[in-house]
Design an enzyme around this catalytic site. Structure first.
Site, PDB file in Angstrom:
ATOM      1  N   ASP A 240      45.304  78.064-151.353  1.00 20.40           N
ATOM      2  CA  ASP A 240      44.913  76.840-150.678  1.00 20.40           C
ATOM      3  C   ASP A 240      45.852  75.730-151.176  1.00 20.40           C
ATOM      4  O   ASP A 240      46.702  75.941-152.055  1.00 20.40           O
ATOM      5  CB  ASP A 240      43.437  76.515-150.946  1.00 20.40           C
ATOM      6  CG  ASP A 240      42.850  75.588-149.879  1.00 20.40           C
ATOM      7  OD1 ASP A 240      43.626  74.947-149.149  1.00 20.40           O
ATOM      8  OD2 ASP A 240      41.614  75.502-149.782  1.00 20.40           O
TER       9      ASP A 240
HETATM   10  C1  NOJ Z   1      42.559  72.569-147.869  1.00 16.99           C
HETATM   11  C2  NOJ Z   1      41.414  73.319-147.291  1.00 16.99           C
HETATM   12  O1  NOJ Z   1      40.561  73.772-148.314  1.00 16.99           O
HETATM   13  C3  NOJ Z   1      41.807  74.501-146.428  1.00 16.99           C
HETATM   14  O2  NOJ Z   1      40.668  74.975-145.768  1.00 16.99           O
HETATM   15  C4  NOJ Z   1      42.887  74.123-145.468  1.00 16.99           C
HETATM   16  O3  NOJ Z   1      43.226  75.247-144.671  1.00 16.99           O
HETATM   17  C5  NOJ Z   1      44.072  73.609-146.237  1.00 16.99           C
HETATM   18  N1  NOJ Z   1      43.696  72.428-147.007  1.00 16.99           N
HETATM   19  C6  NOJ Z   1      45.251  73.246-145.342  1.00 16.99           C
HETATM   20  O4  NOJ Z   1      44.996  72.086-144.663  1.00 16.99           O
END
Ligand code: NOJ
Length: 722
Positions: A247
């Site tokens: 993430d």
């Molecule tokens: C953080 C989030 O937790 C995740 O779900 C998302 O896909 C990513 N950022 C990218 O934006």
């Protein structure tokens, strides 16, 4: 490939269209030209994507195409209801279709990789990201996970109208302690295997090409560096062959988790099984040195690089790096009339009618309707959290929806009545993606006074209250999950008029609606319905669509009951279920154990009668298939859909077992007066669970079968497994 070229492939940067952390990607163009980037996310439009792809193709030695990702979470330009809402449709075909439409639109806009489905089981509505998942249940969640993957990926990932799915957030992200986002999780493996891990596996079994590691720790090790999770379970036990991505800055955050400096944590992540590093550039900046130091082997880099290249290969990018950059498709396949119609129907199917005393609903299409509330006249907030690509200006507000739906004999009057929050600083703080709530500078008292004047002129009051879009989603945990006080004050004032009041709830989470349930005649929970929210709400309010949504998550009476879920364990001192406190039993002094609205609950304008639950046999052998049949009759005044639910309880086991578990459901349509016999096959697989040694077993003995309209109101029958 050189070591640098391989490491470059592991680096995933952001194009900055939706930023979800303090770090952003710099010098992206220079890095792409230098072969230091494997992919980008958060960048859209065929023109931009083509231009960026050209940087890689025209400037790097190997001309390896970039992969382009995006948070395509519930629709794309055409926003569908938030995932929690969609899950309340219990309509797998509709959910698959919503993902198919999202894939068509996003792929026409340059994108080939969706960071969805989010399959985190959550039993804590304080956690704002509950909005993005399919609720609390492992069975329903697994079915939905599969449907979404089918929808995104279709049958051929290399087609230019499909997206590679990315299952997230692996794992247990929805079990954050105290519902606080990014917080620690800690749970037994028995619980993980039975109640939390299956939806991730279901999505992968359906063919999802990638998976995202979660921010949280598990067993004391952040998921991003958790070898047990990323290699032992994911690769070895489940046989996953696809791509594993972190993430946003997940690797860098392990410095704050206390696992070492950036070089150490980057090596840990790679060795645990991460292939691609989102935003943080720990891989880019440290892995070269780690190879020299021999803390990381070339074979580890090769493994990760191979996974990135395979994903690009599967997407057809090596055949044609520009296959998702079709200007014509972008003009004709995005936000089409058909897509909007599908979104409207999906939204109407996602709403849950929580209360409808005195047949307050449906409304008749005549007279004056006062539509009141801070969000009823606000298009931007209709799409909900993570609608990063939605066309907000074209969303339909509730005021507009009621005007269209009511037709010529209805006149609509509007007042704001309240701000979302009384306190302007709270309202400002929730904004991630900057959707305005159009704050009004008048005092709460002035706003209520104006609303009352308007309400006096009406025959019926539709009041839309609850959360703004950004009060749920990422980094939007709340400790008090009631409707904000100033909005409650408005509701109380409107009820005092004595006019019929319909409460339309906007929310990304189960709210505590205990007072509202006791005092408001009709409550329709509409989540955030997407582009067509206002029209869809009007469809249901006027009875053009009969509500059929059922809760995929329990609504508590009080925050103190959380975590609350239907498939709890009996304990050794179970509460009898009779109202009132029982000493030396597992219950509270000050609140019932019962939720306000149970899992699976949702009313219709019609009524369904359940009778004659039969099992094909009272004894079942391991190779047998038992049939449970039940008669469902529409005994009300409308044609309507019903979700018939099957639960099973394993009465005696070598481990304690939940009081019931969902094992099947069917959404059926019955004309008024019509009845149908519904059958559910039960096989040995429906009776299995992971025991204390993580063996997946079904044990002989008594089982209870429940079939009904929600998790509480069921007919029962039992059988013996021998
Ligand atoms: C953080 C989030 O937790 C995740 O779900 C998302 O896909 C990513 N950022 C990218 O934006």
């Amino acid at each position: 490939m050189t070591l640098e070229e391989k490491i470059g492939q592991l680096n995933l940067l952001t194009g900055g269209e939706a930023t979800t952390g303090s770090t952003v990607s710099n010098d992206v163009e220079t890095k792409i030209k230098a072969g230091k980037v494997g992919g980008l996310f958060s960048m859209s439009s065929p023109q931009k994507v083509r231009k960026t792809q050209e940087l890689a193709i025209n400037n790097t030695r190997l001309k390896i195409p970039l992969i382009f990702g995006m948070d395509v979470i519930h629709g794309y330009r055409t926003a569908f209801p938030i995932p929690l809402g969609l899950s309340c449709s219990w309509d797998l075909e509709l959910i698959e279709k919503s993902a198919r439409i999202a894939a068509t639109e996003a792929s026409a806009d340059g994108i080939c990789w969706a960071y969805s489905p989010m399959v985190d089981i959550c039993r804590d509505p304080r956690w704002g990201r509950i909005a993005e998942g399919s609720g609390e249940d492992v069975y329903l969640g697994s079915q939905i996970a599969r449907a979404m993957v089918r929808g995104y990926q279709g049958s051929d990932l290399s087609k230019n109208n499909t997206l590679m799915a990315c299952v997230k957030h692996y794992a247990l992200y929805g079990a954050a302690e105290a519902g606080r986002d990014y917080n620690t999780t800690d749970m037994s493996r028995v619980r993980m295997y039975n109640e939390y891990l299956p939806p991730y596996k279901a999505a992968l079994d359906a063919g999802a090409g990638s998976i995202m590691a979660s921010f949280n720790e598990i067993d004391g090790i952040p998921a991003t560096a958790n070898k047990w999770l990323l290699t032992d379970v994911l690769r070895k036990q489940w046989g996953f062959k696809g791509l594993v991505v972190t993430d946003y800055t997940g690797i860098n955050e392990m410095v704050d988790h206390g696992l070492g400096d950036l070089k150490t944590v980057s090596a840990k992540a790679l060795l645990a099984g991460i292939d691609m590093d989102m935003v943080g550039e720990g891989f880019l900046t440290t892995l070269g040195q780690s190879v020299k130091d021999k803390t990381v082997a070339m074979a580890d880099i090769d493994r990760a690089c191979r996974k990135v290249l395979e994903a690009k290969y599967d997407l057809g990018l090596f055949d044609d790096p520009f296959r998702y950059c079709d200007d014509q498709r972008a003009k004709t396949e995005i936000f089409t009339e058909n897509n909007r119609q599908q979104a409207r129907s999906a939204a109407a199917n996602s709403f849950v009618l929580l209360k409808n005393a005195n047949k307050t609903l449906p409304l008749t299409k005549k007279g004056t309707i006062a539509v009141i509330g801070p969000l009823v006249n606000n298009r931007e907030n209709m799409a909900g959290t993570w609608a990063v690509s939605a066309d907000f200006a074209k969303c339909v507000s509730l005021v507009d929806g009621i005007k269209h739906g009511g037709g010529n004999n209805v006149s609509v009057v509007y007042a704001k009545g309240a701000n979302v929050y009384s306190d302007p600083t709270q309202e400002a703080n929730v904004s991630i993606f900057g959707k305005p709530t159009n704050r009004d500078n008048r005092s709460d008292a002035e706003l209520i006074e104006e609303a009352l004047k308007i309400a006096q002129t009406a025959d019926v009051i539709v009041v839309g209250l609850g959360e703004s879009a950004e009060m749920s989603g990422e980094s939007a945990s709340r400790s008090d999950i009631q409707i904000p006080q100033n909005q409650q004050d408005l509701l109380k004032a409107l009820l005092k008029t004595g006019k019929p009041v319909v409460l339309v709830v906007f929310t990304g989470r189960p709210l505590v609606l205990t007072w509202e349930d006791a005092n408001v005649p009709a409550i329709l929970n509409t989540w955030f319905g997407g582009s067509e929210a206002g029209n869809a709400i009007a469809d249901v309010l006027f009875g053009d669509v009969v509500p059929s949504g059922k809760l995929s998550v329990t609504f508590p009476r009080s925050v103190g009951q959380i975590p609350i879920y239907y498939n709890y364990k009996n304990t050794g001192r179970p509460w009898s279920g009779k109202e009132g406190f029982e000493k030396f039993r597992s219950n509270y002094l000050d609140v019932s154990n019962k939720p306000l609205y149970p899992f699976g609950y949702g009313l219709s304008y019609t009524r369904f009668d359940y009778s004659n639950l039969q099992l094909s046999a009272r004894k079942m052998k391991r190779s047998d298939k038992l049939m449970a049949t039940v008669t469902v009759k529409n005994v009300g005044d409308f044609d309507g859909q019903e979700v018939v639910q099957l639960y099973i309880r394993d009465k005696v086991g070598s481990n304690t077992r939940p009081v019931k578990e969902l094992k099947g459901f069917q959404k059926i349509f019955l004309k008024k007066g019509e009845s149908k016999t519904i059958s559910f096959p039960i096989s040995i697989n429906d009776l299995k669970y992971y025991d204390n040694n993580l063996n997946y077993i079904a044990e002989n003995g008594e089982f209870i079968v429940f079939v009904g309209t929600n998790s509480q109101d069921c007919l029962e029958a039992n059988f013996i497994l021998e």
